[in-house]
Write a protein that holds these residues in place. Sequence first.
Motif, short mmCIF file in Angstrom:
data_model
loop_
_atom_site.label_atom_id
_atom_site.label_comp_id
_atom_site.label_asym_id
_atom_site.label_seq_id
_atom_site.Cartn_x
_atom_site.Cartn_y
_atom_site.Cartn_z
N VAL A 228 -5.35 5.50 -2.86
CA VAL A 228 -6.41 5.32 -1.88
C VAL A 228 -6.33 6.44 -0.85
CG1 VAL A 228 -6.51 2.80 -2.12
CG2 VAL A 228 -4.96 3.82 -0.44
N ARG A 229 -7.40 6.61 -0.08
CA ARG A 229 -7.38 7.59 1.00
C ARG A 229 -6.56 7.05 2.17
NH1 ARG A 229 -13.20 8.16 2.70
NH2 ARG A 229 -13.25 5.99 2.03
N ALA A 230 -6.15 7.96 3.03
CA ALA A 230 -5.34 7.57 4.18
C ALA A 230 -6.05 6.56 5.06
CB ALA A 230 -4.95 8.81 5.00
N VAL A 231 -7.36 6.75 5.28
CA VAL A 231 -8.10 5.83 6.14
C VAL A 231 -8.17 4.44 5.51
CG1 VAL A 231 -10.39 6.41 5.18
CG2 VAL A 231 -10.18 5.57 7.54
N GLU A 232 -8.21 4.39 4.18
CA GLU A 232 -8.24 3.09 3.49
C GLU A 232 -6.88 2.41 3.55
OE1 GLU A 232 -11.66 4.58 0.32
OE2 GLU A 232 -9.54 4.58 -0.26
N LEU A 233 -5.81 3.20 3.48
CA LEU A 233 -4.47 2.62 3.60
C LEU A 233 -4.29 2.05 5.00
CD1 LEU A 233 -1.64 2.01 2.62
CD2 LEU A 233 -1.00 4.38 3.13
N ARG A 234 -4.72 2.79 6.01
CA ARG A 234 -4.62 2.28 7.38
C ARG A 234 -5.45 1.00 7.53
NH1 ARG A 234 -4.03 4.06 13.34
NH2 ARG A 234 -5.07 2.29 14.33
N PHE A 235 -6.66 1.00 7.01
CA PHE A 235 -7.51 -0.19 7.08
C PHE A 235 -6.81 -1.38 6.47
CE2 PHE A 235 -10.86 -2.96 5.36
CZ PHE A 235 -11.64 -3.16 6.49
N GLN B 72 -6.66 -2.24 -3.27
CA GLN B 72 -7.95 -1.78 -3.77
C GLN B 72 -9.10 -2.58 -3.17
OE1 GLN B 72 -8.47 0.93 -5.39
NE2 GLN B 72 -6.32 1.41 -5.78
N ASP B 73 -8.89 -3.89 -2.99
CA ASP B 73 -9.93 -4.72 -2.37
C ASP B 73 -10.21 -4.26 -0.94
OD1 ASP B 73 -10.11 -6.22 -4.67
OD2 ASP B 73 -8.93 -7.91 -3.91
N ALA B 74 -9.15 -3.95 -0.20
CA ALA B 74 -9.33 -3.47 1.17
C ALA B 74 -10.05 -2.12 1.17
CB ALA B 74 -7.97 -3.35 1.86
N ALA B 75 -9.68 -1.25 0.24
CA ALA B 75 -10.34 0.06 0.16
C ALA B 75 -11.82 -0.09 -0.11
CB ALA B 75 -9.67 0.92 -0.92
N GLN B 76 -12.18 -0.97 -1.03
CA GLN B 76 -13.59 -1.17 -1.35
C GLN B 76 -14.34 -1.81 -0.19
OE1 GLN B 76 -13.73 -3.29 -5.08
NE2 GLN B 76 -12.57 -1.71 -6.15
N SER B 77 -13.67 -2.73 0.52
CA SER B 77 -14.28 -3.32 1.71
C SER B 77 -14.58 -2.26 2.76
CB SER B 77 -13.34 -4.39 2.30
OG SER B 77 -13.88 -4.94 3.48
N TYR B 78 -13.63 -1.36 2.96
CA TYR B 78 -13.85 -0.28 3.93
C TYR B 78 -14.97 0.64 3.46
CZ TYR B 78 -13.26 3.78 6.86
OH TYR B 78 -13.51 4.80 7.73
N GLN B 79 -15.02 0.94 2.16
CA GLN B 79 -16.04 1.84 1.64
C GLN B 79 -17.45 1.30 1.88
OE1 GLN B 79 -14.89 2.33 -2.45
NE2 GLN B 79 -12.93 3.28 -1.87
N ARG B 80 -17.61 -0.03 1.82
CA ARG B 80 -18.93 -0.62 2.06
C ARG B 80 -19.36 -0.41 3.52
NH1 ARG B 80 -16.81 -4.48 -1.62
NH2 ARG B 80 -16.00 -5.81 0.05
N VAL B 81 -18.40 -0.57 4.42
CA VAL B 81 -18.71 -0.34 5.84
C VAL B 81 -18.99 1.14 6.08
CG1 VAL B 81 -17.81 -0.51 8.18
CG2 VAL B 81 -17.31 -2.32 6.53
N GLU B 82 -18.14 1.98 5.52
CA GLU B 82 -18.30 3.43 5.68
C GLU B 82 -19.64 3.90 5.11
OE1 GLU B 82 -15.70 7.37 4.47
OE2 GLU B 82 -15.81 5.68 3.06
N LEU C 15 -14.89 0.02 14.71
CA LEU C 15 -13.93 0.67 13.80
C LEU C 15 -13.01 1.61 14.56
CD1 LEU C 15 -16.16 1.53 10.70
CD2 LEU C 15 -14.51 -0.34 10.93
N ALA C 16 -13.50 2.23 15.64
CA ALA C 16 -12.67 3.14 16.43
C ALA C 16 -11.50 2.39 17.06
CB ALA C 16 -13.50 3.81 17.51
N ILE C 17 -11.72 1.14 17.48
CA ILE C 17 -10.63 0.33 18.03
C ILE C 17 -9.58 0.08 16.96
CG2 ILE C 17 -10.02 -1.87 19.09
CD1 ILE C 17 -11.69 0.01 20.86
N LEU C 18 -10.02 -0.09 15.73
CA LEU C 18 -9.08 -0.30 14.61
C LEU C 18 -8.51 1.02 14.10
CD1 LEU C 18 -11.01 -3.04 12.60
CD2 LEU C 18 -9.49 -3.29 14.57
N GLY C 19 -9.01 2.13 14.64
CA GLY C 19 -8.50 3.45 14.26
C GLY C 19 -9.05 3.98 12.96
N VAL C 20 -10.22 3.47 12.52
CA VAL C 20 -10.75 3.88 11.21
C VAL C 20 -12.23 4.24 11.28
CG1 VAL C 20 -9.04 2.67 9.79
CG2 VAL C 20 -11.05 1.42 10.62
N ASP C 21 -12.69 4.80 12.38
CA ASP C 21 -14.07 5.27 12.47
C ASP C 21 -14.29 6.36 11.43
OD1 ASP C 21 -16.54 6.33 13.12
OD2 ASP C 21 -15.93 7.09 15.09
#
Length: 461
Positions: free
Chosen positions: A281-288, A307-317, A386-392
């Motif tokens: 996964v990408r670094a931002v997805e790992l952090r998420f 992978q589920d978290a990465a896909q969840s982040y990708q939908r928001v992104e 997302l910026a508060i979570l560090g993943v903007d």
Amino acid sequence: MTLRLFDTETRTVREFTPLVPGHASVYLCGATVQGEPHIGHLRSNVAFDILRRWLLATGLDVAFVRNVTDIDDKILIKADAAGRPWWEWATTHERAFDQAYRILGVLPPSVEPRATGHITQMIELMERLIERGHAYAAEGNVYFDVRSYPDYGRLSGQKVEDVQQGESAGCGKRDPLDFTLWKAAKPGEPTWPSPWGPGRPGWHLECSAMAEFYLGRQFDIHCGGMDLIFPHHENEIAQSRAAGSDFARYWLHNGWLTLGGEKMAKSIGNTLSVPNLLTRVRAVELRFYLGSAHYASTLEYSDQALQDAAQSYQRVESFVRRTAERAGEVTVGKWTDAFAEALDDNLAIPRALAEIHRVVHEGNRALESGAGQAACEAAGQVRAMLAILGVDPLDEHWAGPKDSSAAESALDMLVRAELDRRQQARSAKDWATADAVRDRLGSAGIEVVDTVDGSDWSLST
């Protein structure tokens, strides 16, 4: 609403009121730099980075101290086994931790003190303890007298008679309950001069001395993993308060990151390194992923959960990026009240994420209906949260060469659609179709890897 935090010491959710109005002081137990960092180490840093970002976002000036333990039994043992100087071993792994923090977007601390740079402060603290009758010197060692401190066990809830410090009997130790503040010199080990002879500090002493030196004899929040509650934090409280310091006013502890139901730790060999996971996964997805659970809960690792978290982040992104492409610039807006209420409630991250997904859903509807301004406003809210979570996703920290993250996300979604098609064919025993999918991906330079958790992919090298 006012921020409320669960305080381990009182076992209650308490309203957070800074000691100094407008200013928050935070101490996080940092790494013992004995080896390479794994994601179990980094969960604590991500969790309390979110706390720090929220404190900053709500208008507080934050002094954030994260120490480095660069002298310790484990460091000496591992350096000796590797045939390398202890200081070189510690420095090498300190750099590895720094790199991992940077990769995951953890804000640099206000100061990052090393234990070896604060021997003077440790000696002064021991002198105060001896003068007050809470510590004693014996054969070049200095020990804390546990029975001299009536509140010992308050943080961990242990009874004094049940305490096991997990250290050797020690030369001159009066009571097995007592813990070591200063270790007398041993052949081949590094030493520093002290009034009791050459030696080196005990682990628990280090954090008390550094926290007091940078944040004062009383400060707001002390953070760390729940595995540090005893003996490390219990001993920190005892030695600091016995020496006359009020020390931390709130104690926050993050839950373990487990693998197969066990705490992720080098000692049992079940760790996952950051470089390894960044092939998946990408670094931002790992952090998420690391920041997606409540900080105090246990986070059980699995490849599927990652992978589920990465896909969840990708939908928001994807919503944020599509809005920027179709409706114009998306500037950081203001988080919603529901998001703020979630974070104010002891950093209730799952509720905060639910609010983010709600706004994304509404924003997608606005975007598809042609309401560009409404979509931009929603995307701006999402960016703020997302910026508060560090993943903007539009933060320059996550931008690769020519901002390649959007293309990478699109490629991943396309490849995973093909992998799903292949899995359906395999389930139907349609081996010809399954092989054709694999061959087609292979001809495009994409290698398919089958694991017990399903299929994954990587670019062929």
